[in-house]
Design a protein around this motif. Sequence first.
Motif, PDB file in Angstrom:
ATOM      1  N   UNK A  91      -6.713 -13.526   0.866  1.00  0.00           N
ATOM      2  CA  UNK A  91      -5.548 -13.779   1.710  1.00  0.00           C
ATOM      3  C   UNK A  91      -4.745 -12.482   1.723  1.00  0.00           C
ATOM      4  N   UNK A  92      -4.652 -11.857   2.877  1.00  0.00           N
ATOM      5  CA  UNK A  92      -4.093 -10.506   2.982  1.00  0.00           C
ATOM      6  C   UNK A  92      -2.833 -10.513   3.846  1.00  0.00           C
ATOM      7  N   UNK A  93      -1.764  -9.948   3.306  1.00  0.00           N
ATOM      8  CA  UNK A  93      -0.513  -9.778   4.042  1.00  0.00           C
ATOM      9  C   UNK A  93      -0.218  -8.281   4.147  1.00  0.00           C
ATOM     10  N   UNK A  94       0.056  -7.809   5.348  1.00  0.00           N
ATOM     11  CA  UNK A  94       0.273  -6.392   5.581  1.00  0.00           C
ATOM     12  C   UNK A  94       1.646  -6.149   6.183  1.00  0.00           C
ATOM     13  N   UNK A  95       2.334  -5.173   5.638  1.00  0.00           N
ATOM     14  CA  UNK A  95       3.616  -4.758   6.204  1.00  0.00           C
ATOM     15  C   UNK A  95       3.617  -3.243   6.377  1.00  0.00           C
ATOM     16  N   UNK A  96       4.296  -2.783   7.427  1.00  0.00           N
ATOM     17  CA  UNK A  96       4.420  -1.358   7.697  1.00  0.00           C
ATOM     18  C   UNK A  96       5.773  -0.890   7.160  1.00  0.00           C
ATOM     19  N   UNK A  97       5.736   0.169   6.335  1.00  0.00           N
ATOM     20  CA  UNK A  97       6.953   0.668   5.689  1.00  0.00           C
ATOM     21  C   UNK A  97       7.059   2.174   5.903  1.00  0.00           C
ATOM     22  N   UNK A  98       8.226   2.761   5.703  1.00  0.00           N
ATOM     23  CA  UNK A  98       8.344   4.215   5.813  1.00  0.00           C
ATOM     24  C   UNK A  98       7.491   4.924   4.750  1.00  0.00           C
ATOM     25  N   UNK A  99       7.120   6.169   5.041  1.00  0.00           N
ATOM     26  CA  UNK A  99       6.441   6.981   4.043  1.00  0.00           C
ATOM     27  C   UNK A  99       4.966   7.178   4.304  1.00  0.00           C
ATOM     28  N   UNK A 100       4.305   7.858   3.347  1.00  0.00           N
ATOM     29  CA  UNK A 100       2.889   8.180   3.494  1.00  0.00           C
ATOM     30  C   UNK A 100       2.053   7.635   2.338  1.00  0.00           C
ATOM     31  N   UNK A 101       2.488   6.497   1.775  1.00  0.00           N
ATOM     32  CA  UNK A 101       1.770   5.868   0.672  1.00  0.00           C
ATOM     33  C   UNK A 101       1.186   4.524   1.123  1.00  0.00           C
ATOM     34  N   UNK A 102       0.223   4.069   0.368  1.00  0.00           N
ATOM     35  CA  UNK A 102      -0.318   2.724   0.542  1.00  0.00           C
ATOM     36  C   UNK A 102      -0.176   1.993  -0.782  1.00  0.00           C
ATOM     37  N   UNK A 103       0.678   0.969  -0.805  1.00  0.00           N
ATOM     38  CA  UNK A 103       0.867   0.168  -2.021  1.00  0.00           C
ATOM     39  C   UNK A 103       0.033  -1.099  -1.907  1.00  0.00           C
ATOM     40  N   UNK A 104      -0.715  -1.383  -2.959  1.00  0.00           N
ATOM     41  CA  UNK A 104      -1.561  -2.580  -3.003  1.00  0.00           C
ATOM     42  C   UNK A 104      -1.099  -3.439  -4.168  1.00  0.00           C
ATOM     43  N   UNK A 105      -0.731  -4.672  -3.870  1.00  0.00           N
ATOM     44  CA  UNK A 105      -0.407  -5.648  -4.913  1.00  0.00           C
ATOM     45  C   UNK A 105      -1.440  -6.759  -4.843  1.00  0.00           C
ATOM     46  N   UNK A 106      -1.969  -7.132  -5.985  1.00  0.00           N
ATOM     47  CA  UNK A 106      -2.994  -8.175  -6.040  1.00  0.00           C
ATOM     48  C   UNK A 106      -2.567  -9.277  -7.001  1.00  0.00           C
TER      49      UNK A 106
END
Length: 280
Positions: free
Chosen positions: A128-143
């Motif tokens: 089950x994947x939820x994606x949000x677009x945020x400022x910056x150049x990182x990709x944060x993954x929470x599991x």
Amino acid sequence: MREIDVKQVTEVVSKMCKEAAYYLPDDVYAALVEGRRTEESPVGRDVLDQIIKNAEIAKAEDRPICQDTGMAIIFLEVGQDVHLVGGDLVEAVNAGVADGYISGYLRKSVVAEPLFDRKNTTNNTPAVIYTSIVPGDKLKIKLAPKGFGSENKSGLKMLVPADGVEGVKKAVLDIIKHAGPNPCPPMVVGVGIGGTMDRAALLSKEALVRSINVRNAHPEYAKLENELLEMINKTGIGPQLGGTTTALAVNIEWYPTHIAGLPVCVTICCHAMRHAEVVL
């Protein structure tokens, strides 16, 4: 613009699946130890001793904390200055989940269709994947691997504004009392308030991946978290067989809502409040 190859996402998610299944977060472990210290029931203390020992064995031997290694819930915060290359992000995440659950010998609990044939997908996907677009150049993954003994006891209440704070307290307590010992307490309780019916449910899930040592930034919601925790621990449900440690924490997340509404969703998690976070 920063490029991230989705192969890296697959590798990271695979590792996160295993680590989340094996290693209880430090804040949750510390709360269990503190609960054992303050628990008033002799039976409750014995149960907590077993829970703590189980977590220690799982960590030492790289074994799952619980046989139910959950359905993988993934929160992706994608920086708007990130360019993902090498394939599809969702496919990469699911490939990581599949690899993690297979190579980590974690139980595969996902069925491809929910009602009729319920055939197991054999690799615990899709997540089950939820994606949000945020400022910056990182990709944060929470599991968060979500077991369903506790998921099945979660609940939603569509209140009206006139119900107010007391109505929210009653709604949360009603759901907790209905759950009783079935979610394998001591629980961590995620509460979503506001938005729409679906947004409140998502908020309650997001609340669970916040450290249980961090209170809501809004002082009134932080106060409500503490009040609800005290009320839940007075129910006597305790650590599965009665006692004073029914919950380790109540985390609330909120969102603006309609003038006519007050949605409240409660997602319950068992004492194995597993989650992991990585920033690429």
